[in-house]
Write a protein that holds these residues in place. Sequence first.
Motif, mmCIF file in Angstrom:
data_model
loop_
_atom_site.group_PDB
_atom_site.id
_atom_site.type_symbol
_atom_site.label_atom_id
_atom_site.label_comp_id
_atom_site.label_asym_id
_atom_site.label_seq_id
_atom_site.Cartn_x
_atom_site.Cartn_y
_atom_site.Cartn_z
ATOM 1 N N HIS A 203 35.349 26.347 37.943
ATOM 2 C CA HIS A 203 34.202 27.051 38.437
ATOM 3 C C HIS A 203 33.647 26.254 38.686
ATOM 4 C CE1 HIS A 203 30.685 28.673 35.847
ATOM 5 N NE2 HIS A 203 30.779 29.625 37.808
ATOM 6 N N PHE A 204 33.618 26.739 40.674
ATOM 7 C CA PHE A 204 32.116 25.926 41.210
ATOM 8 C C PHE A 204 30.607 26.667 41.099
ATOM 9 C CE2 PHE A 204 35.108 22.809 43.913
ATOM 10 C CZ PHE A 204 36.380 23.998 44.209
ATOM 11 N N TYR B 240 49.401 37.338 53.352
ATOM 12 C CA TYR B 240 50.078 36.289 51.938
ATOM 13 C C TYR B 240 51.743 35.328 52.346
ATOM 14 C CZ TYR B 240 47.074 38.290 48.486
ATOM 15 O OH TYR B 240 45.703 38.990 48.480
ATOM 16 N N THR C 5 40.988 40.305 53.048
ATOM 17 C CA THR C 5 41.450 41.845 52.877
ATOM 18 C C THR C 5 41.913 41.996 54.623
ATOM 19 O OG1 THR C 5 39.103 42.814 52.509
ATOM 20 C CG2 THR C 5 40.708 42.753 50.358
ATOM 21 N N GLY D 153 39.814 35.137 48.993
ATOM 22 C CA GLY D 153 38.215 35.932 49.236
ATOM 23 C C GLY D 153 37.463 34.777 49.915
ATOM 24 N N ALA D 154 37.094 35.540 50.980
ATOM 25 C CA ALA D 154 36.241 33.949 51.919
ATOM 26 C C ALA D 154 35.200 34.770 51.609
ATOM 27 C CB ALA D 154 37.002 34.187 53.344
ATOM 28 N N GLY D 155 34.374 35.012 50.414
ATOM 29 C CA GLY D 155 33.400 34.959 50.388
ATOM 30 C C GLY D 155 32.396 33.859 50.529
ATOM 31 N N MET D 156 30.776 34.589 49.951
ATOM 32 C CA MET D 156 30.058 33.424 50.340
ATOM 33 C C MET D 156 30.755 32.059 49.127
ATOM 34 S SD MET D 156 26.350 33.775 47.786
ATOM 35 C CE MET D 156 26.894 32.620 46.552
ATOM 36 N N MET D 157 31.479 32.249 48.151
ATOM 37 C CA MET D 157 32.008 30.945 47.149
ATOM 38 C C MET D 157 33.446 30.362 48.253
ATOM 39 S SD MET D 157 30.405 30.580 44.998
ATOM 40 C CE MET D 157 31.022 29.136 43.779
ATOM 41 N N SER E 150 26.998 27.543 43.131
ATOM 42 C CA SER E 150 26.644 28.471 44.421
ATOM 43 C C SER E 150 25.171 27.193 44.300
ATOM 44 C CB SER E 150 26.317 29.118 44.717
ATOM 45 O OG SER E 150 25.718 29.651 45.405
ATOM 46 N N SER F 149 33.297 33.560 37.017
ATOM 47 C CA SER F 149 32.113 32.539 36.922
ATOM 48 C C SER F 149 32.181 33.144 35.014
ATOM 49 C CB SER F 149 30.682 33.445 37.617
ATOM 50 O OG SER F 149 30.957 34.325 38.405
ATOM 51 N N VAL G 293 45.474 40.004 42.739
ATOM 52 C CA VAL G 293 45.631 38.850 44.048
ATOM 53 C C VAL G 293 47.040 37.816 44.042
ATOM 54 C CG1 VAL G 293 43.980 39.577 45.263
ATOM 55 C CG2 VAL G 293 43.610 37.947 43.703
ATOM 56 N N VAL H 76 41.415 43.769 39.964
ATOM 57 C CA VAL H 76 41.140 42.374 41.509
ATOM 58 C C VAL H 76 42.048 41.693 41.725
ATOM 59 C CG1 VAL H 76 40.058 42.278 44.093
ATOM 60 C CG2 VAL H 76 39.329 44.358 42.164
ATOM 61 N N VAL I 274 38.115 36.501 44.765
ATOM 62 C CA VAL I 274 37.590 37.169 45.052
ATOM 63 C C VAL I 274 36.646 37.885 43.888
ATOM 64 C CG1 VAL I 274 40.083 37.464 45.877
ATOM 65 C CG2 VAL I 274 39.955 38.458 43.628
HETATM 66 P P1 NAD Z 1 31.434 37.627 47.180
HETATM 67 O O1 NAD Z 1 31.490 39.284 47.781
HETATM 68 O O2 NAD Z 1 30.723 37.538 48.893
HETATM 69 O O3 NAD Z 1 32.931 36.971 48.073
HETATM 70 C C1 NAD Z 1 34.314 37.902 47.609
HETATM 71 C C2 NAD Z 1 35.332 38.171 48.641
HETATM 72 O O4 NAD Z 1 36.152 38.496 47.684
HETATM 73 C C3 NAD Z 1 34.842 39.005 49.285
HETATM 74 O O5 NAD Z 1 34.904 38.484 50.859
HETATM 75 C C4 NAD Z 1 35.841 40.123 49.167
HETATM 76 O O6 NAD Z 1 36.078 40.622 50.493
HETATM 77 C C5 NAD Z 1 36.979 39.264 48.993
HETATM 78 N N1 NAD Z 1 37.948 40.397 48.465
HETATM 79 C C6 NAD Z 1 37.826 41.347 47.645
HETATM 80 N N2 NAD Z 1 39.317 41.620 47.290
HETATM 81 C C7 NAD Z 1 40.207 40.678 47.869
HETATM 82 C C8 NAD Z 1 41.644 41.052 47.568
HETATM 83 N N3 NAD Z 1 41.694 41.892 47.151
HETATM 84 N N4 NAD Z 1 41.842 40.414 48.316
HETATM 85 C C9 NAD Z 1 41.875 39.297 49.030
HETATM 86 N N5 NAD Z 1 39.803 38.997 49.349
HETATM 87 C C10 NAD Z 1 39.859 39.666 48.189
HETATM 88 O O7 NAD Z 1 31.477 37.066 46.093
HETATM 89 P P2 NAD Z 1 31.353 35.237 45.443
HETATM 90 O O8 NAD Z 1 29.513 35.720 44.773
HETATM 91 O O9 NAD Z 1 32.309 34.589 46.598
HETATM 92 O O10 NAD Z 1 32.006 35.111 44.140
HETATM 93 C C11 NAD Z 1 33.720 35.480 44.161
HETATM 94 C C12 NAD Z 1 34.002 34.676 43.394
HETATM 95 O O11 NAD Z 1 32.939 33.532 42.136
HETATM 96 C C13 NAD Z 1 33.625 36.088 41.753
HETATM 97 O O12 NAD Z 1 35.355 35.796 40.737
HETATM 98 C C14 NAD Z 1 32.491 35.225 41.200
HETATM 99 O O13 NAD Z 1 32.327 35.615 39.771
HETATM 100 C C15 NAD Z 1 32.915 33.890 41.380
HETATM 101 N N6 NAD Z 1 31.285 32.961 41.217
HETATM 102 C C16 NAD Z 1 30.533 33.306 41.803
HETATM 103 C C17 NAD Z 1 29.319 32.161 41.982
HETATM 104 C C18 NAD Z 1 28.292 33.104 43.022
HETATM 105 O O14 NAD Z 1 26.785 32.010 42.913
HETATM 106 N N7 NAD Z 1 28.096 33.584 43.546
HETATM 107 C C19 NAD Z 1 28.882 30.738 41.634
HETATM 108 C C20 NAD Z 1 30.365 30.709 40.710
HETATM 109 C C21 NAD Z 1 31.810 31.997 40.675
#
Ligand code: NAD
Length: 711
Positions: free
Chosen positions: A449-450, A386, A343, A319-323, A452, A428, A409, A405, A399
């Motif tokens: 647990h990181f 993978y 993905t 998961g290369a989203g925000m976190m 943001s 979280s 993974v 989901v 993710v």
């Molecule tokens: P996000 O939506 O920004 O990123 C999630 C990423 O996961 C997306 O890039 C998505 O394409 C990818 N993804 C989804 N399904 C996938 C799969 N099957 N295989 C590979 N990649 C996949 O979400 P986020 O804010 O980065 O949060 C991610 C996790 O971190 C969550 O579990 C969230 O609860 C946790 N978290 C978030 C925060 C916050 O402040 N946003 C803080 C602590 C923990």
Amino acid sequence: MNALQIDKGEDGIVVATMDLPGHSMNILNETLAAPLRGLADLLEQDASVKGLILRSGKKDFLAGADIDRLRALKTAQEAFDASMELKRFIRRFERCGKPVVAILNGQCKGGGLEIAMGCHRRIVVDDGRARLGLPEVKLGLLPGGGGTQRMPRLVGMQQALQWMGEGSDIKAAQALASGLVNELAASADEALLKARAWIAANPKPVQPWDAPKFRYPGGDSRSPAVAQLFSIGPSMAAAKSWGNYPALTHIMSSVFEGGLTDFDRALEIESRYFAACAISPESRNLIGTLWYQLNGIKKGASRPAGQPQSKVKKLGILGAGMMGAGIAHVSAKAGIEVVLLDTTQEAADKGKRYTQDILDKALKKGRTTADKRDALLALITPTTNYDDLAGCDLLIEAVFEDRAVKAEVTKKAEAVLANGAVFASNTSTLPITGLAQASQRPANFIGLHFFSPVDKMPLVEIIVGKETSDETLARGFDYVLQIGKTPIVVNDSRGFYTSRVFGTYVMEGLALLQEGVHPRAIEVAGLQAGMPMPPLALQDEVSLSLGVHVAEQTRKDLEAEGKAYTGHPGEPVLRQLCEIGRVGKKAGKGFYDWADGGKTLWPELGTLYPLAAEQPAQRELIDRLMFAQANEAARCLQEGVLRSVADANIGSIFGWGFAPFQGGALQFINSYGLPEFVARARELAAAHGERFAPAQIVVDMAARGERFAEQ
Ligand code: NAD
């Protein structure tokens, strides 16, 4: 081995090298202070001594005072005397009539810089590592070794107040430009040559403030420019700190009053303010938590004993989203090779671009070089495959927050990971033990647990599932330290520790709104209490819809377990605003209207929640916001969610900004007094609901006359 090695050359110059045995850094304890006082005797009494060079045999000059000694000071008189004693020998150095030169290398902080300022000349070894500063304010103290008097006389009152008020790090070039030091040298050897040359050329130096025509650079306490500074400075500091950090105003008073009198009187004035700080509850709280407990954590207090030290070489992130992007960045910065999987290749590339953007900005500002940027970027491999995860010793899943989901993974990744690899989830809200059910190796499964934004937030909450092994915990712990963050360790439970207790703060704010308390009074109460953000604004930041989602999930889970769900009285407010689309900052509207980088309270809040005829006192609001958190933290300890008091305090300050001057969520109870806390909590419970009923652990400890650990 002596703490101070003394070598006298044929030229009569004494080179004194500080090298405190058994310590990695020189600190100003009695073992070092005693021979330093002896040096003053030598200078005064031995006519064959022509000058003194003071330097360090360690990688740092002197890190500062001995905190154990400070901690032992019980009365204002003891604190005053200790501060005066330190100053007396520094004063003897500068008045001995012979040249004294300090060679500063690495860290030169607090008492170290205060001694250096009492030397006639300061030469910095400018190898990129030099950091000067008077950081006492961070522990609720003021520099009590002459710092508040010498620094303003060297660099001017305004600059000195800024540095001492913020406890800033001062780099070599800044120190030279400001006049804090006199000279830079490329190496320790060059510094020594320069020191000898200066001594030869200046046999009878006098400190600027001991010269008859001394003038403060930029003006003294009586000059118009400085008068203006002092007419607004204290109110600005009080506005920023809501009066919760008395050291700030004591520093200003010491500088101002010191500027009205002669130098020796000024040193006494400083010691009086130092004494006021040293015995203040704020400094006791700050030192207990941010010094003793934090150091304990960093030394592995919550790491299982007997496990070998480990290092992550290759890290996989799902998961290369925000976190995920943030975790990739901080890990690569620590030199770890990172595989960043998503993905689509586009999503994975976007995650890497996050680091690229940060580094490009740093390059523009001259904070890094193109080579360093490229080397760091080369550590991150974005992918969808993978197989690239093979060889990872740690994998972190970030993710979507969705059990299915995450389970999918987990299975896919484990298929390519070696048996010994650790699998961590950054969830979280989802309990770790449940997520581990998707794993073939639940002993290797853990929560990391990181927070943001990952770059800025110093904490990682490590969650131990039912089956997580000690080895896995130790490896997770080592990784968190490896990336320069602070770990706390908690047992698995709903909301873990940080989210659970943080939630009580914002929800109490919402309950107050529901009761008809003026929203501005609620927000101000949060700030007055010392929280970095007021509750309604904070709820807007994290989003109201997330709040509803968490409440719903909790209700479902509890009902599935056959338990009754009693929602928080603030919950209807969340739902009501969500129903009308006011879901928070991301939508531009929640409790506030968010526009153009600013925010204003939504004017219609008063229609939805009409003001009660009688408004409570601010003290009542502050108590409700703080007792809600402290009491919940105590419950976490009682239930075994928390494993230590230090984790509770550090987790609260680093995780959600719990008022640092209180020393953290459990230290708050110590500071209030346990019997007094119990009595007040009962009062609040009678008036506002059972959630305030004091945690049994506090009731029991109060009855036994105990307190939570303070070191
Ligand atoms: P996000 O939506 O920004 O990123 C999630 C990423 O996961 C997306 O890039 C998505 O394409 C990818 N993804 C989804 N399904 C996938 C799969 N099957 N295989 C590979 N990649 C996949 O979400 P986020 O804010 O980065 O949060 C991610 C996790 O971190 C969550 O579990 C969230 O609860 C946790 N978290 C978030 C925060 C916050 O402040 N946003 C803080 C602590 C923990």
